[in-house]
Design a protein around this motif. Sequence first.
Motif, PDB file in Angstrom:
ATOM      1  N   TYR A  16       1.763  -3.435  -4.479  1.00  0.00           N
ATOM      2  CA  TYR A  16       2.252  -3.737  -3.132  1.00  0.00           C
ATOM      3  C   TYR A  16       2.016  -5.182  -2.706  1.00  0.00           C
ATOM      4  O   TYR A  16       2.581  -5.628  -1.706  1.00  0.00           O
ATOM      5  CB  TYR A  16       1.636  -2.810  -2.065  1.00  0.00           C
ATOM      6  N   GLU A  17       1.199  -5.903  -3.446  1.00  0.00           N
ATOM      7  CA  GLU A  17       0.873  -7.281  -3.075  1.00  0.00           C
ATOM      8  C   GLU A  17       1.594  -8.291  -3.948  1.00  0.00           C
ATOM      9  O   GLU A  17       1.922  -9.388  -3.505  1.00  0.00           O
ATOM     10  CB  GLU A  17      -0.645  -7.521  -3.157  1.00  0.00           C
ATOM     11  N   THR A 100      -1.141  10.935  -2.439  1.00  0.00           N
ATOM     12  CA  THR A 100      -0.804   9.528  -2.688  1.00  0.00           C
ATOM     13  C   THR A 100      -0.010   8.929  -1.533  1.00  0.00           C
ATOM     14  O   THR A 100      -0.259   7.795  -1.111  1.00  0.00           O
ATOM     15  CB  THR A 100      -0.013   9.407  -4.001  1.00  0.00           C
ATOM     16  N   LYS A 103      -2.338   8.348   1.452  1.00  0.00           N
ATOM     17  CA  LYS A 103      -3.214   7.177   1.292  1.00  0.00           C
ATOM     18  C   LYS A 103      -2.440   5.889   1.524  1.00  0.00           C
ATOM     19  O   LYS A 103      -2.949   4.955   2.164  1.00  0.00           O
ATOM     20  CB  LYS A 103      -3.844   7.169  -0.094  1.00  0.00           C
ATOM     21  N   ARG A 104      -1.217   5.834   1.021  1.00  0.00           N
ATOM     22  CA  ARG A 104      -0.400   4.625   1.204  1.00  0.00           C
ATOM     23  C   ARG A 104      -0.121   4.376   2.691  1.00  0.00           C
ATOM     24  O   ARG A 104      -0.243   3.253   3.178  1.00  0.00           O
ATOM     25  CB  ARG A 104       0.910   4.780   0.430  1.00  0.00           C
ATOM     26  N   GLU A 106      -1.832   5.561   5.255  1.00  0.00           N
ATOM     27  CA  GLU A 106      -3.098   5.280   5.947  1.00  0.00           C
ATOM     28  C   GLU A 106      -3.545   3.837   5.738  1.00  0.00           C
ATOM     29  O   GLU A 106      -4.214   3.244   6.597  1.00  0.00           O
ATOM     30  CB  GLU A 106      -4.195   6.233   5.463  1.00  0.00           C
ATOM     31  N   ASP A 107      -3.178   3.261   4.593  1.00  0.00           N
ATOM     32  CA  ASP A 107      -3.589   1.880   4.295  1.00  0.00           C
ATOM     33  C   ASP A 107      -2.731   0.840   4.993  1.00  0.00           C
ATOM     34  O   ASP A 107      -3.047  -0.352   4.971  1.00  0.00           O
ATOM     35  CB  ASP A 107      -3.544   1.632   2.783  1.00  0.00           C
ATOM     36  N   LEU A 108      -1.605   1.265   5.611  1.00  0.00           N
ATOM     37  CA  LEU A 108      -0.752   0.312   6.320  1.00  0.00           C
ATOM     38  C   LEU A 108      -1.464  -0.198   7.564  1.00  0.00           C
ATOM     39  O   LEU A 108      -2.016   0.577   8.340  1.00  0.00           O
ATOM     40  CB  LEU A 108       0.571   0.969   6.723  1.00  0.00           C
ATOM     41  N   THR A 109      -1.465  -1.490   7.735  1.00  0.00           N
ATOM     42  CA  THR A 109      -2.065  -2.095   8.927  1.00  0.00           C
ATOM     43  C   THR A 109      -1.114  -3.146   9.493  1.00  0.00           C
ATOM     44  O   THR A 109      -0.535  -3.930   8.742  1.00  0.00           O
ATOM     45  CB  THR A 109      -3.416  -2.767   8.595  1.00  0.00           C
ATOM     46  N   LYS A 126       1.337   7.401  10.625  1.00  0.00           N
ATOM     47  CA  LYS A 126       0.058   7.994  10.212  1.00  0.00           C
ATOM     48  C   LYS A 126      -0.089   9.397  10.781  1.00  0.00           C
ATOM     49  O   LYS A 126      -0.598  10.301  10.100  1.00  0.00           O
ATOM     50  CB  LYS A 126      -1.092   7.095  10.648  1.00  0.00           C
TER      51      LYS A 126
END
Length: 467
Positions: A16-17, A100, A103-104, A106-109, A126
């Motif tokens: 993703y980065e 999966t 988690k993806r 939830e990791d969004l900010t 979320k």
Amino acid sequence: MSGQRLTVPEPDIELYEQGFEAASDLDRAPDGKKLSDLVERIEEPMVIAVDAPWGAGKSVFLKCWVGAHIKDNEGKATTVYFDAYQDDYLDDPLVSLVRTISKRIEDLTPADNAEDNEKTQIKKLKESVWKASVYAPALGRAALRLGVAAGTAGLIRNIDDVAESVLDEAAKQGAKELDNAIGKFWQAEEARVDAMESFRTYLQELSSDQKLVIVVDELDRCRPDYALNLLEVIKHFFNVPNLHFVLGVNLTELENSVRARYGAGVNASKYLQKFYNVRMPLSLKAPVGSEIGSLYAYFEDQSTRLGFDNTHYRNVLGVYFKAFSNIPDFSLRDANAILTAAMLTPSPTHDEGDIPEYLTAGLIALRVLNKELYTTLRERLFEGSKTFERIQAQFGLLDRPSKLENPDISKITFIWRWALAGTDLISSGEDKLKARGVKGDIPSHGRTHLRELIRERVDLFEYEGEG
């Protein structure tokens, strides 16, 4: 020499980065842009099969793409990467997949300077994925086995399956308990149907706020039952608008999984078409005009990463790799195996000229690409003209396009013709070889020299994989 490796390392890609800059030697960014354009344009659910043989670089492509989609291709959809093989020891693909996705999300900010509507959207995502995940455990492998899945109209596909979970237990307790056991079975199934409807509701809520593209990788490496159960999960539970799947798969191998499950007589290709509606073949970029092509670029990049600094073999192997771009089924796995074999081969003690270097490099490649043909040379079972033609075909030298016509590639042909010369093959004599630009001494007997190179260099070590 210190700093060298024996095997080609996997590229270290930060999901993703990073985008295709993490594997720029394959020049697959244009393919990634086309995939991004497709998933952004289409609203109705799609399942896209990115199809290529094992060792063709599917995983690298997909790992790069999940980052490049937003970072480089201006995509709006959220991408999720799921390694199916990593979880195939479990029974339930649905729970693993939902975990999966959760988690993806939830990791969004939101960024520090994000507007309020973006922050609100991420919060809603979320909440929706959490609600959907609550129902996943009730919809796992048992629901599929017992036939309660969307698209089957709630019908039991095989009544024998009931015996596994209900009837066997009832038999132990006596016939008088049978009615009660069946009643409990149907109550449980009604609960699963309700859970499925709720799951799909929250999934639609999730994808209506934000298009999702879920990448499922390594599907063809999974156990047959797990791979096919996962396809059923995708088809029956995730068929909602604005939600796409991209499968990294070797369809030929997946067809073998179908036959392993349903028998050799099943039409495996037609069966699999129920689970995907778009195929995207993935291939190496062939050279055009003066371009070197992605295969040769890959060879150069991986040689550097290995510390393969033997200029004799590296330069000549590079010539072979340019010719290999004319081999339709040549894979990156073949390329890696050839490089590993080259690292095991003793270096020349001095500048020996073209003939031993070209033959050694060719033998290294032939041992990987066609062990049977290599053994023919080793055991002296060949006939000059027939074997020469097979070697030309194996190296991609037959019917090669004009872009592969250059003096160095032509040397491969002339030197191998000389090495295999016998009563049935007119030899390229010393004068002809020199006229073709072949440098260095010309050994007195081609076949004897070839066997010496096999015995003293190429056969000395053989890589057998991780210990």
